[in-house]
Motif scaffolding. Sequence first.
Motif, PDB file in Angstrom:
ATOM      1  N   ALA A 135     -30.742 151.876 -73.546  1.00  0.00           N
ATOM      2  CA  ALA A 135     -31.151 150.483 -73.767  1.00  0.00           C
ATOM      3  C   ALA A 135     -30.292 149.822 -74.845  1.00  0.00           C
ATOM      4  O   ALA A 135     -29.877 148.665 -74.695  1.00  0.00           O
ATOM      5  N   LYS A 136     -30.014 150.541 -75.943  1.00  0.00           N
ATOM      6  CA  LYS A 136     -29.180 149.984 -77.003  1.00  0.00           C
ATOM      7  C   LYS A 136     -27.760 149.757 -76.523  1.00  0.00           C
ATOM      8  O   LYS A 136     -27.125 148.742 -76.868  1.00  0.00           O
ATOM      9  N   LEU A 137     -27.239 150.676 -75.706  1.00  0.00           N
ATOM     10  CA  LEU A 137     -25.882 150.525 -75.188  1.00  0.00           C
ATOM     11  C   LEU A 137     -25.774 149.322 -74.267  1.00  0.00           C
ATOM     12  O   LEU A 137     -24.814 148.535 -74.353  1.00  0.00           O
ATOM     13  N   GLU A 138     -26.744 149.158 -73.381  1.00  0.00           N
ATOM     14  CA  GLU A 138     -26.713 148.024 -72.464  1.00  0.00           C
ATOM     15  C   GLU A 138     -26.854 146.700 -73.217  1.00  0.00           C
ATOM     16  O   GLU A 138     -26.184 145.711 -72.879  1.00  0.00           O
ATOM     17  N   ALA A 139     -27.703 146.669 -74.255  1.00  0.00           N
ATOM     18  CA  ALA A 139     -27.839 145.447 -75.051  1.00  0.00           C
ATOM     19  C   ALA A 139     -26.544 145.123 -75.791  1.00  0.00           C
ATOM     20  O   ALA A 139     -26.123 143.958 -75.865  1.00  0.00           O
ATOM     21  N   MET A 140     -25.890 146.155 -76.325  1.00  0.00           N
ATOM     22  CA  MET A 140     -24.634 145.942 -77.042  1.00  0.00           C
ATOM     23  C   MET A 140     -23.535 145.464 -76.100  1.00  0.00           C
ATOM     24  O   MET A 140     -22.765 144.553 -76.429  1.00  0.00           O
ATOM     25  N   LEU A 141     -23.459 146.048 -74.909  1.00  0.00           N
ATOM     26  CA  LEU A 141     -22.441 145.631 -73.945  1.00  0.00           C
ATOM     27  C   LEU A 141     -22.690 144.205 -73.461  1.00  0.00           C
ATOM     28  O   LEU A 141     -21.739 143.433 -73.274  1.00  0.00           O
ATOM     29  N   THR A 142     -23.954 143.838 -73.264  1.00  0.00           N
ATOM     30  CA  THR A 142     -24.267 142.470 -72.850  1.00  0.00           C
ATOM     31  C   THR A 142     -23.888 141.472 -73.933  1.00  0.00           C
ATOM     32  O   THR A 142     -23.298 140.415 -73.648  1.00  0.00           O
ATOM     33  N   ARG A 143     -24.201 141.814 -75.188  1.00  0.00           N
ATOM     34  CA  ARG A 143     -23.844 140.929 -76.302  1.00  0.00           C
ATOM     35  C   ARG A 143     -22.326 140.811 -76.441  1.00  0.00           C
ATOM     36  O   ARG A 143     -21.789 139.727 -76.678  1.00  0.00           O
ATOM     37  N   GLN A 144     -21.619 141.947 -76.282  1.00  0.00           N
ATOM     38  CA  GLN A 144     -20.168 141.922 -76.385  1.00  0.00           C
ATOM     39  C   GLN A 144     -19.544 141.099 -75.264  1.00  0.00           C
ATOM     40  O   GLN A 144     -18.588 140.345 -75.480  1.00  0.00           O
ATOM     41  N   LYS A 145     -20.105 141.191 -74.080  1.00  0.00           N
ATOM     42  CA  LYS A 145     -19.578 140.423 -72.955  1.00  0.00           C
ATOM     43  C   LYS A 145     -19.780 138.931 -73.169  1.00  0.00           C
ATOM     44  O   LYS A 145     -18.893 138.116 -72.876  1.00  0.00           O
ATOM     45  N   ASP A 146     -20.942 138.544 -73.693  1.00  0.00           N
ATOM     46  CA  ASP A 146     -21.187 137.130 -73.977  1.00  0.00           C
ATOM     47  C   ASP A 146     -20.243 136.600 -75.048  1.00  0.00           C
ATOM     48  O   ASP A 146     -19.772 135.462 -74.969  1.00  0.00           O
ATOM     49  N   GLU A 147     -19.964 137.428 -76.056  1.00  0.00           N
ATOM     50  CA  GLU A 147     -19.049 136.987 -77.110  1.00  0.00           C
ATOM     51  C   GLU A 147     -17.631 136.835 -76.584  1.00  0.00           C
ATOM     52  O   GLU A 147     -16.904 135.918 -76.977  1.00  0.00           O
ATOM     53  N   GLU A 148     -17.217 137.719 -75.689  1.00  0.00           N
ATOM     54  CA  GLU A 148     -15.865 137.634 -75.152  1.00  0.00           C
ATOM     55  C   GLU A 148     -15.688 136.432 -74.251  1.00  0.00           C
ATOM     56  O   GLU A 148     -14.597 135.875 -74.141  1.00  0.00           O
ATOM     57  N   ASP A 149     -16.754 136.014 -73.580  1.00  0.00           N
ATOM     58  CA  ASP A 149     -16.647 134.858 -72.691  1.00  0.00           C
ATOM     59  C   ASP A 149     -16.377 133.571 -73.455  1.00  0.00           C
ATOM     60  O   ASP A 149     -15.821 132.622 -72.894  1.00  0.00           O
ATOM     61  N   PHE A 150     -16.793 133.515 -74.733  1.00  0.00           N
ATOM     62  CA  PHE A 150     -16.650 132.286 -75.516  1.00  0.00           C
ATOM     63  C   PHE A 150     -15.736 132.473 -76.732  1.00  0.00           C
ATOM     64  O   PHE A 150     -15.853 131.758 -77.709  1.00  0.00           O
ATOM     65  N   SER A 151     -14.852 133.436 -76.669  1.00  0.00           N
ATOM     66  CA  SER A 151     -13.952 133.673 -77.789  1.00  0.00           C
ATOM     67  C   SER A 151     -12.511 133.700 -77.302  1.00  0.00           C
ATOM     68  O   SER A 151     -12.230 133.957 -76.125  1.00  0.00           O
ATOM     69  N   ILE A 152     -11.614 133.434 -78.222  1.00  0.00           N
ATOM     70  CA  ILE A 152     -10.179 133.463 -77.917  1.00  0.00           C
ATOM     71  C   ILE A 152      -9.701 134.902 -78.027  1.00  0.00           C
ATOM     72  O   ILE A 152      -9.944 135.589 -79.025  1.00  0.00           O
ATOM     73  N   ARG A 153      -8.993 135.378 -77.016  1.00  0.00           N
ATOM     74  CA  ARG A 153      -8.543 136.764 -76.992  1.00  0.00           C
ATOM     75  C   ARG A 153      -7.254 136.883 -77.791  1.00  0.00           C
ATOM     76  O   ARG A 153      -6.221 136.335 -77.421  1.00  0.00           O
ATOM     77  N   LEU A 154      -7.313 137.582 -78.919  1.00  0.00           N
ATOM     78  CA  LEU A 154      -6.152 137.788 -79.777  1.00  0.00           C
ATOM     79  C   LEU A 154      -5.548 139.162 -79.503  1.00  0.00           C
ATOM     80  O   LEU A 154      -6.011 139.916 -78.645  1.00  0.00           O
ATOM     81  N   ALA A 155      -4.491 139.458 -80.252  1.00  0.00           N
ATOM     82  CA  ALA A 155      -3.854 140.775 -80.119  1.00  0.00           C
ATOM     83  C   ALA A 155      -4.852 141.861 -80.519  1.00  0.00           C
ATOM     84  O   ALA A 155      -5.548 141.739 -81.531  1.00  0.00           O
TER      85      ALA A 155
END
Length: 354
Positions: free
Chosen positions: A123-143
């Motif tokens: 459950a913690k892993l799935e919550a962390m991956l969901t949060r990380q995916k949401d952050e990546e959708d609205f962030s600029i991808r740097l090096a």
Amino acid sequence: MAEAGAHLTSTSVNEQPSIFEVLAKESLMEAVRPALRHAVKVLAESNPSRFGFLWRRFDEFYLFLDLLLQNHYLSHCSASFSENFYGLKRVAAGQGLPVRQRLTRTAHWRSLLLLCLAPYLRAKLEAMLTRQKDEEDFSIRLAQTRSQKLYRAAVAAYPYVSSAWQAWAFCQLLLFVFGAARTHSPLLWLARVRLERLNAQDIRDLELRSSTTGPPDGSLVKRAWWVMSQAARGVAVSLSTSLSLGVFFLQFLEWWYSSDNQSTMKSLTSLPAPPPPVHLHQEAPPGEEARPDFDSRTCPLCRRRRTNATVLSTSGFVFCYRCIHTYVKANRRCPLTGYPTELQHLIKIYSPEN
């Protein structure tokens, strides 16, 4: 709980549970978590200062309660709570020991970790991956560094690992149905245990064990440990009793808060659309000017020009704030449509003129 199992009176020699029993015990524990989560959410919303931390740390809170409950049943019944509820026990693979001969220490701790810790980490892993995916959708991808690339690779591989696990679980269940496997779940296979039905002798052993428990004779440390274990057992028994009494209520909550039922209930309980407003001008004879009988800026209650205009969200009609507040507070309904209304449905209108 298990004593009331109807299958215990059967003379069948087959001790392996049926597919219906194992599916029922799986669905029982799946209903407990969302029901408890909703109860904690209600408590946190009613008193955030006192119960807010339970909602913020719900996963850890549930893990603690689950560890107490499952450890109690594994220690005293050689089964988890849901397995004991449906009259089942755990035995080491290749052994058919009675309940009075408990699980080995290795099998006990392996079962406890797979019952409680594995779902928590998932459950913690799935919550962390969901949060990380949401952050990546609205962030600029740097090096990215090497560690970040490895992390992204793990995130991308997780859906495939989860699909492989689900496929394994399905195949294991299918083999169990056709009698080709002794366990229905990969978690039981990893714990090196299998499920069997409780028999009459097991029930008598459980009753005898619960009635002969007493304080040990020995050092103060042993007595203190016994008191702590009895306190933990009391908490576990209280939890199990509450769950036993509320098991059907939990099933009802699971159905009530399901997405399908919510859409159905919303369509059944939603208020109908209010009727269109009555034309405020009477028809005038041809050649005569229409005379307004009711000004659009008039309050329907006091029949005067509105002051501090307020709309009723349940019907859409506009009144004076003082008029509609007094009426709704006394009658709890819209004065024109009769729809049930509360004070929170009053919405003040701020026009540019004001």
